[in-house]
Design a protein around this motif. Structure first.
Motif, short mmCIF file in Angstrom:
data_model
loop_
_atom_site.label_atom_id
_atom_site.label_comp_id
_atom_site.label_asym_id
_atom_site.label_seq_id
_atom_site.Cartn_x
_atom_site.Cartn_y
_atom_site.Cartn_z
N TYR A 222 42.42 35.46 33.70
CA TYR A 222 41.73 35.72 32.30
C TYR A 222 42.48 33.85 32.09
N ASN A 223 41.67 33.71 31.01
CA ASN A 223 41.75 32.58 29.94
C ASN A 223 40.62 32.37 28.88
N ARG A 224 41.49 33.25 27.16
CA ARG A 224 40.92 32.88 27.19
C ARG A 224 39.61 33.89 26.96
N GLY A 225 39.39 34.63 27.87
CA GLY A 225 38.42 35.41 28.17
C GLY A 225 38.51 36.43 30.04
N SER A 226 37.85 37.06 29.84
CA SER A 226 37.94 37.74 31.26
C SER A 226 36.66 36.61 32.17
N PHE A 227 37.38 36.51 33.41
CA PHE A 227 36.77 35.88 33.87
C PHE A 227 36.51 36.69 35.63
N GLY A 228 35.13 36.58 36.46
CA GLY A 228 35.77 36.99 38.13
C GLY A 228 34.97 36.28 38.95
N TYR A 229 34.91 36.63 39.76
CA TYR A 229 33.89 35.78 41.39
C TYR A 229 34.39 36.30 42.36
N TYR A 230 34.17 36.60 44.08
CA TYR A 230 34.43 36.60 45.02
C TYR A 230 34.80 35.37 45.81
N GLU A 231 35.73 35.20 46.68
CA GLU A 231 36.05 34.35 47.83
C GLU A 231 35.94 34.84 48.90
N LEU A 232 35.61 34.20 49.92
CA LEU A 232 34.89 34.35 51.48
C LEU A 232 36.35 33.37 52.30
N VAL A 233 37.66 34.36 52.46
CA VAL A 233 38.68 34.06 53.62
C VAL A 233 37.80 33.91 54.86
N THR A 234 38.33 32.26 55.46
CA THR A 234 38.28 32.04 56.84
C THR A 234 39.50 31.23 57.38
#
Length: 245
Positions: free
Chosen positions: A123-135
C-alpha cells in the motif's frame, strides 16, 4: 511518488546495467547506489555488504522469514493473512506476504535446493500486488566456504499462472525487480552477506533524473532497514537456542 521500496528482486536474467548507461552514482549510509536510463526505462541498483556474528543458518532464517515483515498499521487491508496477528518486523509499505509452496510444475524448479512463491500486497497511496519467485541454492566457493544464495524475482502474471491459480494480478510501479542475497560462511559463528537490489521502471515520475535523489534515499533506508531485521531476527533465534540448551 513511491517513498519506500520493498525488498525486491532478480535472478539476473537481464542485467540492468546492460540496459542503461549509468548517469547517477552515490554511496548513502553504506549502500552503493547506481541509476541509468535508456529510452523511457530507468534502472536502479543498490548494493551492500555486511558481516554478521551469527551462524549461516540463523542468518538464512532472518532473510526468509518473509511473513514476519509488514506494516501493522495496514492490518485492516490484509486479504490473505487477516488472523495472523502482528508482524515482528516493520516494513513501511508492505501490507502482507504469504508463502506458497504447493505449486504446479514444481519439477521446473528442481535445479534449486528450495523454490517457492510469495504473494505480496503493498500500500502506497493505493493498493498494489504481485507474486515473486524465491529460489535458494547452496554451494562451495573457490575457498571451499559454504555459500547460500537467496534470490527473489517479480513475476509477470503469465509466468505466475504456470505455478498457481492467481489470487492477485501484478500491479507495480516497476516493470522488473529483484533481490539477491549471497551468504558466505566465514566461520561457524560468522557470516558475510552481500545483497543486491535491481529494478527497471518506465513510471513517468520514477524514470525522471530529477527523481533519482529521492529514490536513492528511499532505497538506502529500505536496504538498511532490511539488514537490521536480519540482525534482529538472528539475535532472537540465538537467544531462543541458548534458552533451550
Amino acid at each position: 511518488m513511491t517513498k519506500h521500496f520493498l525488498t525486491l528482486f532478480l535472478i539476473a536474467t537481464i542485467s540492468t546495467s546492460a540496459l542503461a548507461e549509468t548517469d547517477k552514482i552515490e554511496v548513502l549510509n553504506g549502500v552503493q547506489l547506481r541509476s541509468g536510463k535508456k529510452n523511457d526505462t530507468r534502472s536502479y541498483v543498490g548494493r551492500i555488504e555486511k558481516h554478521f556474528s551469527f551462524p549461516i543458518e540463523l542468518v538464512k532464517k532472518g532473510i526468509t522469514n518473509f511473513a514476519d515483515k509488514c506494516n501493522n498499521q495496514f492490518k485492516d487491508k490484509r486479504k490473505f493473512t487477516k488472523g495472523n496477528g502482528n508482524c515482528k518486523y516493520h516494513n513501511d509499505n508492505l501490507v502482507e506476504s504469504f508463502i506458497i509452496k504447493d505449486i504446479k510444475n514444481a519439477e521446473k524448479l528442481k535445479i534449486y535446493n528450495e523454490a517457492y512463491l510469495l504473494g505480496r500486497i503493498v500500500y502506497n497511496r493505493g493498493s498494489f500486488g504481485y507474486y515473486e519467485l524465491v529460489t535458494i541454492t547452496e554451494s562451495k566457493n573457490n575457498l571451499n566456504q559454504r555459500t547460500i544464495s537467496i534470490a527473489t524475482r517479480m513475476l509477470e502474471d503469465k509466468e505466475a499462472k504456470t505455478y498457481i491459480n492467481l489470487k492477485i494480478n501484478k500491479e507495480s510501479a516497476f516493470d522488473k525487480s529483484s533481490t539477491k542475497f549471497t551468504l558466505t560462511e566465514i566461520s561457524p559463528s560468522e557470516t558475510k552477506v552481500s545483497y543486491e537490489y535491481n529494478a527497471l521502471t518506465d513510471h513517468w515520475i520514477l524514470n525522471k533524473e530529477v527523481s533519482v535523489p529521492q529514490v536513492f534515499a528511499s532505497m538506502s533506508k529500505s536496504i538498511n532497514d532490511l539488514i537490521q531485521t536480519i540482525e534482529d531476527e538472528s539475535t532472537n533465534q540465538k537467544r531462543e537456542l541458548a534458552s533451550n540448551e
